[in-house]
Design a protein around this motif. Structure first.
Motif, PDB file in Angstrom:
ATOM      1  N   GLN A  47       0.833  -1.197   0.000  1.00  0.00           N
ATOM      2  CA  GLN A  47       0.000   0.000   0.000  1.00  0.00           C
ATOM      3  C   GLN A  47       0.875   1.258   0.000  1.00  0.00           C
ATOM      4  N   ASN A 111      -4.118  -2.163  -7.387  1.00  0.00           N
ATOM      5  CA  ASN A 111      -3.466  -1.371  -6.348  1.00  0.00           C
ATOM      6  C   ASN A 111      -4.464  -0.483  -5.618  1.00  0.00           C
ATOM      7  N   ALA A 115      -5.499  -0.576  -1.681  1.00  0.00           N
ATOM      8  CA  ALA A 115      -5.372   0.628  -0.857  1.00  0.00           C
ATOM      9  C   ALA A 115      -6.590   0.836   0.050  1.00  0.00           C
TER      10      ALA A 115
END
Length: 165
Positions: A47, A111, A115
């Motif tokens: 992250q 991604n 997150a």
């Protein structure tokens, strides 16, 4: 014209090599290391890395590589060197489709989804999240790495075919 072609060719190879090296480092070190770490740490580290990669240093290699390659191909083509221009244009298309576009449509959404996940306290839950994410992400990263390597090779081949007169 010769100095413009030389400058663009060097820049094109530099950018292509930079993005290939960036993706390659994830293949052969970063992800293997994260896979060996505690999944809580791996999730949090990924992250943080994903959040930090959007910066002015990364931008040129990631976003401008196809533009620099295309510009080099155009200038070389206008100089009458069709074969080198073809190979460099092929390099631009390869990276654009299988590097930049693939990243924006596959890796970036993965991604962004990661997150939004709060790192769970339970080890089993963290292992499940990391295992699912890592295996899928690595497949697509390896795909864009190979494509970026091919793009670099195509650019190099095109440049090797340039007339030196």
């Amino acid at each position: 014209m010769r100095s413009l072609i030389t400058g663009l060719s060097v820049t094109a190879v530099l950018f292509s090599g930079a993005i290939f090296g960036f993706f390659y480092a994830w293949v052969c070190s970063t992800m293997w290391g994260l896979d060996q770490a505690d999944p809580h740490v791996a999730i949090a580290a990924m992250q943080a890395m994903n959040a930090s990669v959007r910066n002015a240093v990364f931008f040129p290699a990631f976003f401008l590589t196809p533009a620099v390659l295309a510009l080099a191909a155009l200038v070389i083509w206008r100089d009458g060197q069709r074969s080198p221009a073809f190979w460099i244009a092929a390099s631009a298309a390869t990276y654009l489709i299988f590097g930049l576009f693939l990243t924006m449509t596959v890796n970036v959404p993965m991604n962004e989804a990661l997150a939004l996940i709060a790192v769970p306290d339970e080890i089993e839950a963290a292992e499940a999240i990391w295992s699912d994410y890592s295996s899928r992400w690595q497949f697509w990263n390896q795909t864009r790495t190979v494509a970026s390597g091919i793009a670099l090779a195509l650019a190099g081949y095109g440049i090797a075919r340039l007339r030196t007169d």
